[in-house]
Design a protein around this motif. Sequence first.
Motif, PDB file in Angstrom:
ATOM      1  N   ALA A 139       0.842  -1.202   0.000  1.00 11.03           N
ATOM      2  CA  ALA A 139       0.000   0.000   0.000  1.00 11.03           C
ATOM      3  C   ALA A 139       0.871   1.242   0.000  1.00 11.03           C
ATOM      4  O   ALA A 139       1.846   1.335   0.730  1.00 11.03           O
ATOM      5  CB  ALA A 139      -0.914  -0.016   1.214  1.00 11.03           C
ATOM      6  N   GLN A 140       0.542   2.176  -0.859  1.00 17.04           N
ATOM      7  CA  GLN A 140       1.382   3.368  -1.001  1.00 17.04           C
ATOM      8  C   GLN A 140       0.763   4.569  -0.301  1.00 17.04           C
ATOM      9  O   GLN A 140       1.398   5.266   0.478  1.00 17.04           O
ATOM     10  CB  GLN A 140       1.548   3.714  -2.494  1.00 17.04           C
ATOM     11  N   GLY A 141      -0.505   4.791  -0.606  1.00 17.13           N
ATOM     12  CA  GLY A 141      -1.140   6.079  -0.371  1.00 17.13           C
ATOM     13  C   GLY A 141      -1.223   6.558   1.058  1.00 17.13           C
ATOM     14  O   GLY A 141      -0.676   7.596   1.415  1.00 17.13           O
ATOM     15  N   GLY A 142      -1.902   5.807   1.922  1.00 18.24           N
ATOM     16  CA  GLY A 142      -2.034   6.300   3.281  1.00 18.24           C
ATOM     17  C   GLY A 142      -3.133   5.612   4.056  1.00 18.24           C
ATOM     18  O   GLY A 142      -3.772   4.675   3.579  1.00 18.24           O
ATOM     19  N   ILE A 143      -3.319   6.090   5.277  1.00 20.92           N
ATOM     20  CA  ILE A 143      -4.317   5.514   6.181  1.00 20.92           C
ATOM     21  C   ILE A 143      -5.152   6.644   6.788  1.00 20.92           C
ATOM     22  O   ILE A 143      -4.620   7.664   7.229  1.00 20.92           O
ATOM     23  CB  ILE A 143      -3.632   4.654   7.273  1.00 20.92           C
ATOM     24  N   ASN A 144      -6.453   6.447   6.812  1.00 18.27           N
ATOM     25  CA  ASN A 144      -7.358   7.479   7.318  1.00 18.27           C
ATOM     26  C   ASN A 144      -7.520   7.416   8.830  1.00 18.27           C
ATOM     27  O   ASN A 144      -7.421   6.347   9.432  1.00 18.27           O
ATOM     28  CB  ASN A 144      -8.748   7.306   6.694  1.00 18.27           C
ATOM     29  N   ALA A 145      -7.790   8.559   9.411  1.00 18.75           N
ATOM     30  CA  ALA A 145      -8.195   8.613  10.812  1.00 18.75           C
ATOM     31  C   ALA A 145      -8.888   9.942  11.028  1.00 18.75           C
ATOM     32  O   ALA A 145      -8.590  10.927  10.343  1.00 18.75           O
ATOM     33  CB  ALA A 145      -6.989   8.494  11.739  1.00 18.75           C
ATOM     34  N   ALA A 146      -9.789   9.969  11.992  1.00 15.09           N
ATOM     35  CA  ALA A 146     -10.577  11.177  12.223  1.00 15.09           C
ATOM     36  C   ALA A 146      -9.919  12.058  13.282  1.00 15.09           C
ATOM     37  O   ALA A 146     -10.582  12.625  14.141  1.00 15.09           O
ATOM     38  CB  ALA A 146     -11.992  10.785  12.651  1.00 15.09           C
ATOM     39  N   ARG A 206     -17.946  11.113  13.276  1.00 18.37           N
ATOM     40  CA  ARG A 206     -19.187  10.976  12.548  1.00 18.37           C
ATOM     41  C   ARG A 206     -18.992  11.194  11.043  1.00 18.37           C
ATOM     42  O   ARG A 206     -19.578  10.520  10.211  1.00 18.37           O
ATOM     43  CB  ARG A 206     -20.230  11.969  13.077  1.00 18.37           C
ATOM     44  N   ARG A 207     -18.133  12.159  10.716  1.00 14.82           N
ATOM     45  CA  ARG A 207     -17.938  12.431   9.287  1.00 14.82           C
ATOM     46  C   ARG A 207     -17.210  11.267   8.597  1.00 14.82           C
ATOM     47  O   ARG A 207     -17.543  10.884   7.481  1.00 14.82           O
ATOM     48  CB  ARG A 207     -17.135  13.728   9.088  1.00 14.82           C
ATOM     49  N   ASP A 210     -18.760   9.311   5.493  1.00 17.25           N
ATOM     50  CA  ASP A 210     -18.038   9.178   4.223  1.00 17.25           C
ATOM     51  C   ASP A 210     -17.854   7.715   3.834  1.00 17.25           C
ATOM     52  O   ASP A 210     -17.948   7.355   2.660  1.00 17.25           O
ATOM     53  CB  ASP A 210     -16.660   9.845   4.312  1.00 17.25           C
ATOM     54  N   THR A 211     -17.571   6.889   4.843  1.00 13.68           N
ATOM     55  CA  THR A 211     -17.320   5.479   4.547  1.00 13.68           C
ATOM     56  C   THR A 211     -18.593   4.775   4.098  1.00 13.68           C
ATOM     57  O   THR A 211     -18.594   3.985   3.152  1.00 13.68           O
ATOM     58  CB  THR A 211     -16.717   4.777   5.781  1.00 13.68           C
ATOM     59  N   ILE A 212     -19.684   5.081   4.783  1.00 17.87           N
ATOM     60  CA  ILE A 212     -20.971   4.479   4.389  1.00 17.87           C
ATOM     61  C   ILE A 212     -21.365   4.950   2.989  1.00 17.87           C
ATOM     62  O   ILE A 212     -21.739   4.155   2.134  1.00 17.87           O
ATOM     63  CB  ILE A 212     -22.087   4.873   5.398  1.00 17.87           C
ATOM     64  N   LYS A 213     -21.222   6.244   2.750  1.00 15.35           N
ATOM     65  CA  LYS A 213     -21.627   6.780   1.448  1.00 15.35           C
ATOM     66  C   LYS A 213     -20.696   6.261   0.353  1.00 15.35           C
ATOM     67  O   LYS A 213     -21.131   5.823  -0.710  1.00 15.35           O
ATOM     68  CB  LYS A 213     -21.591   8.315   1.481  1.00 15.35           C
ATOM     69  N   GLY A 214     -19.383   6.278   0.657  1.00 13.56           N
ATOM     70  CA  GLY A 214     -18.415   5.768  -0.322  1.00 13.56           C
ATOM     71  C   GLY A 214     -18.734   4.325  -0.670  1.00 13.56           C
ATOM     72  O   GLY A 214     -18.582   3.907  -1.814  1.00 13.56           O
ATOM     73  N   GLY A 215     -19.187   3.557   0.307  1.00 14.40           N
ATOM     74  CA  GLY A 215     -19.525   2.153   0.084  1.00 14.40           C
ATOM     75  C   GLY A 215     -20.879   1.982  -0.581  1.00 14.40           C
ATOM     76  O   GLY A 215     -21.387   0.858  -0.668  1.00 14.40           O
ATOM     77  N   ARG A 234     -17.866   1.678  14.599  1.00 12.24           N
ATOM     78  CA  ARG A 234     -16.769   1.226  15.454  1.00 12.24           C
ATOM     79  C   ARG A 234     -15.421   1.510  14.788  1.00 12.24           C
ATOM     80  O   ARG A 234     -14.475   1.983  15.428  1.00 12.24           O
ATOM     81  CB  ARG A 234     -16.912  -0.271  15.732  1.00 12.24           C
ATOM     82  N   LEU A 235     -15.349   1.253  13.492  1.00 10.75           N
ATOM     83  CA  LEU A 235     -14.109   1.512  12.756  1.00 10.75           C
ATOM     84  C   LEU A 235     -13.698   2.978  12.890  1.00 10.75           C
ATOM     85  O   LEU A 235     -12.536   3.304  13.161  1.00 10.75           O
ATOM     86  CB  LEU A 235     -14.321   1.156  11.280  1.00 10.75           C
ATOM     87  N   SER A 236     -14.674   3.853  12.704  1.00  8.33           N
ATOM     88  CA  SER A 236     -14.368   5.284  12.776  1.00  8.33           C
ATOM     89  C   SER A 236     -13.896   5.654  14.179  1.00  8.33           C
ATOM     90  O   SER A 236     -12.977   6.460  14.344  1.00  8.33           O
ATOM     91  CB  SER A 236     -15.603   6.110  12.424  1.00  8.33           C
ATOM     92  N   GLN A 237     -14.533   5.047  15.162  1.00  8.30           N
ATOM     93  CA  GLN A 237     -14.161   5.350  16.549  1.00  8.30           C
ATOM     94  C   GLN A 237     -12.722   4.993  16.874  1.00  8.30           C
ATOM     95  O   GLN A 237     -12.017   5.758  17.525  1.00  8.30           O
ATOM     96  CB  GLN A 237     -15.071   4.572  17.506  1.00  8.30           C
ATOM     97  N   VAL A 238     -12.278   3.827  16.421  1.00  6.97           N
ATOM     98  CA  VAL A 238     -10.924   3.412  16.810  1.00  6.97           C
ATOM     99  C   VAL A 238      -9.858   3.949  15.869  1.00  6.97           C
ATOM    100  O   VAL A 238      -8.673   3.771  16.110  1.00  6.97           O
ATOM    101  CB  VAL A 238     -10.769   1.878  16.936  1.00  6.97           C
TER     102      VAL A 238
END
Lengths: 224, 255, 615
Positions: C54-61, C72-73, C77-82, C93-97
Amino acid sequence: MSMLKSSVGRKLTMAVTGAILVLFILGHVLGNMSIFVGPEGINAYAVHLRDLGPLLWVVRLVMLVVFVLHVWFGIQLTLENRAARPVDYQQKKNLVTTFAAKTMIVSGLVLLAFVIYHVLHFTLHVGVDNVDQLAKAYMGEHFDVYTMVVTGFGKAINVLVYVAAMILLFFHVSHGFQSFLQTLGLSNECVQPKYQAVGKFLALVVSIGFISIPVLIMVGIVKL
Amino acid sequence: MSEKTMNLTLYVWRQANAKAPGKMERYEAKGISPDMSFLEMLDVTNEQLIKQGIEPIVFDHDCREGICGMCSQVINGVPHGPEELVTVCQLHMRRFNDGDTIFIEPWRSKAFPIEKDLMVDRGAFDRIMQAYGYTSITCGGAPDANDHPIPKWQLDRAMDAAECIGCGACVAACPNASGMLFTAAKVAHLNMLPQGKPEGARRVKAMIAAHDLEGFGNCTNHYECEAACPKGVKTAFISYLNKELIKALPKGAQD
Amino acid sequence: MKLVNPANKRKYKILMVGTGLGGGAGAATLGELGYNVECFCYQDSARRAHSIAAQGGINAAKAYPNDGDSIRRLFYDTIKGGDFRAREADVWRLSQVSNNIIDQCVAQGVPFARDYAGYLVNRSFGGAQVSRTFYARGQTGQQLLIGAYQSLSRQVKAGKVKIHNRREMLDLVVVDGHAKGITCRNLITGEIESHWGDAVVLATGGYVNVFYLSTNAMGSSVTANWKAAKKGAFFANPCYTQIHPTCIPVTGDHQSKLTLMSESLRNDGRVWVPKKAGDKRPANEIPEDERDYYLETKYPSFGNLVPRDVASRNAKLQADAGKGVGASGYAVNLDFRDAIKRDGEKAIRERYGNLFQMYEKIVDEDAYKVPMRIYPAPHYCMGGLWVDYELQSNVPGLFVLGEANFSVHGANRLGASALMQGLSDGYFVIPYTIGPYLASTTPGAVTTDHDAFKESKAQVEANIEKLRNIKGNKTPFEFHRELGKIMWDNVGMARSEESLKKALTEIPKLREEFWQNLKCVGNDKEVNQQLENAGRVADFLEFAEVLAFDALNRKESCGGHFRVESQTEEGEALRDDENYAYVAAWEYKGEGKAPELHKEPLKFENIHLAQRSYK
Ligand SMILES: Cc1cc2nc3c(=O)[nH]c(=O)nc-3n(C[C@H](O)[C@H](O)[C@H](O)COP(=O)(O)OP(=O)(O)OC[C@H]3O[C@@H](n4cnc5c(N)ncnc54)[C@H](O)[C@@H]3O)c2cc1C
Ligand code: HEM
Ligand code: SF4
Ligand code: FES
């Protein structure tokens, strides 16, 4: 972890002892230059050294320990390095290493032999003609180093051995100088090439310094 | 993109397993496109060998984009081949000419026993890492990521070391088969960061001891490792490692 | 949630198959908690799992840039993107951690990019209007994986984790309906080994090599997942596959894998093809008015920055219309001429220097002078084994992490969120969710003495014998390539009832030929890469059918799944929430039999379903 078991620990020992040896030969070559002043120069220098008395013996002892450690670990590390690649490549191309680096053990062992020969010859006076005469020749009480050296280098074989050894010394120090700086943790990619250049220069100066003596004697510029 | 193809002669090291003796075998690689990667050339050769009833050449590979560190071949005497800063899988056949003879050998080192043909066992690197190639952080206890600012230059330096992909080309290239560049890269990556500092002294000693146990040679500063490293890891890190060891020596009592 | 008494943890043994971000992080953390863990991977070291690429990066809020990001955002975004095809609770839970992941990684020594003052910096990534992506040069995956591998190494030294590398899992052992172990092949000695555990965790990565050419590693396969599916685990949403738009195109039949280039190139490059089909002139000789900047004309407001699936599909449309460029015709131009004219070559070099260099290494062309050629390539699978909120599959005791499960990305994954998911599953989910299951079992109750292990071993050995004894004419590579072509042509970026039905007749035909005409040389009791490949291809040949089945069943378009029958007037994916807002979990029913569909309805309580639009 014992310093003397670990590879880096032993390398550090090599580096410290190597650096001391480099300092020693620097001093040695400077001292030897006194021969160009004439008999008084080098003989006075020798007397001066001898006057140090017990201190001279301390220095000699330290140098012996340093030398033995350096040689011992040099041989040990080299043997280990050979064993680390039991099956060799059919084709191997080295990209950056130098002739000097690849032949450290060779130049080292030849230097070892040379040092033994050298000590036997000029320190213990083995094979020096008329030792008894020379013993009190300088100012009636000191050994005449000047005459010994000049007559010694009157023999082609001695000159040959000496010059050959000093060429190997050039190679040994040209790699060794930057190597001990790298080993002692004093290097980085900016200074590394500079160390290499300085090392080569220093090695050149030292070996030319040493070589100049027998050569000038041989061509008769320095004479009795 | 060119339509021309090449025919090559390959001499490849074949060895049935760790204990068997090995030797170089000669093969012809036909119809090789300059656009192929080196490994694709071997794929094609292998398909040709299979059709001829010869067992295909075994070689390690996985990501084929220069990051996993699996591929490991000494090509014409140089680990990862003639191109700088690439792994075998990134080397392309346009670097070669029609009619060339290519020698292909495995990494050779006592610490990397050959498993088969060009495939070696690099478990020694794993064991060096297990000795202390980590920070002792237990999941859940980490402070906020911004708690320890790390100046950019310092971070960049650690990152230069962290680029190592653990391929082992440094060992293969080293005239002494020493693993010091790899060990130094890992020590430097961690010891240069505030997170790794507290255990720095213990780390450098433990990792060097583990390195030595594996039967690697000792570093004598040939710098061949740096020249072969596909990620441009510098031997300056070995000097750093030495310095870390010197600093750690007086702290002997800690261990 | 039931907890396991700390003193009892050491009595349990957990098998972790896979050492990528999911498996590596999971094994290390379970070891830290006191469990005994045994880890498996097919590479020679745990550090080489494909997460490394993986090159690009990792998301976190984290919201460090103060740009209005929040848990929440990220969730939204993840739900809408999916495309509204993921479970809300899992994504929440994913967004929280997500923030804890960054903290954990930094503490391990992951060198995320920082500014001069020493603080972490972020970049923007597709599908989000905030800057929330952490990165480490072009090596985010490798740095994160090395972090996990370091923690894993620490546990190996502590004696809590044992790593079995060069092992390929070839069967799941199920005893009384519970997962109790695995059967695997030692890839060096060829030995078939049995391993027991009180629970089995799969973190074996993605399956897009079913298309043969993809951005995945050569060894990535569906084998572990598929063997589990054959033992009763449901396979969820196999048809959700992601095609990445900016990859380096194929140069010939010899091609073995495709290389991804960062999507960020589309920030400055303009995508075009010649207006005239079959125009084979070199790109720079085609005058301006004969160029078709199709993305800019079709999507005036997003232009070249439409999401991955839209960009990919449109490239394929152009190639299919005969307007593709390059020798193969399967490529479109990505032109930096105008950007260089506008900002200067220096600026472009600063932004994309390493990518241009990588392109030149592979293609041998200077993209500052001639346009790059790009083409979409299979990249990621959103589908995977079905799991509940605890990441447990429908087979009790079998847990699934990372790309191997189906959980959070719905029908399309946003950039920089797979790494986040792998680490979330490994560091922060499985360590807690495996407890209740273990607490309900007796440690060490079933070991390899059980008959189920012997049966499994015998079956695996028989299968290997079968592969080796066909003695036909085609190599595993050749079959894989053929399967890939069927999949790419019919089950690729644009799927129709017709193409899917075609695939469903061609796949079984190819499979039949495989079992009659395979040539698999070499011995089984030593390193045999032909045998490894043959086994993987055999599994792909079975799994591909389920994938096509799922695609045929889902008569809507959503995310990475595009059914030509279901599009808006502008040619956009058109969802059918009334009929398809469910997870399709397929149960294997035996060879040659249609799999059985189980539906898990998706409820959206926090987010309103809406049509995606990028006009
Ligand atoms: C080129 C590329 C670039 C990417 N860039 C990004 C990005 O920038 N941001 C992002 O978020 N995501 C990115 N992704 C996606 C992301 O990297 C992956 O989805 C994620 O890393 C998968 O992690 P994992 O732990 O699930 O599996 P993997 O890392 O694939 O690990 C799989 C593990 O399972 C083992 N295994 C598999 N099968 C078996 C078997 N049968 N027996 C034994 N062991 C087995 C393997 O040995 C390996 O250890 C990218 C993916 C690719 C291919
Ligand atoms: C005049 C005498 C000598 C001098 C000035 C000298 C100097 C040095 C120096 C400076 C180094 C580099 C140290 C390091 O970084 O590790 C070195 C290395 C070495 N020396 Fe000597 N040395 C001398 C004699 C010898 C002898 C007699 C031997 C015989 C075995 C020897 C063998 C070696 C070896 C094997 C190395 C290691 C190679 C390396 O580190 O690259 N040296 N020497
Ligand atoms: S230092 Fe370089 S050559 Fe050595 S293992 Fe790391 S990447 Fe490979
Ligand atoms: S195959 Fe991964 S680095 Fe070459």
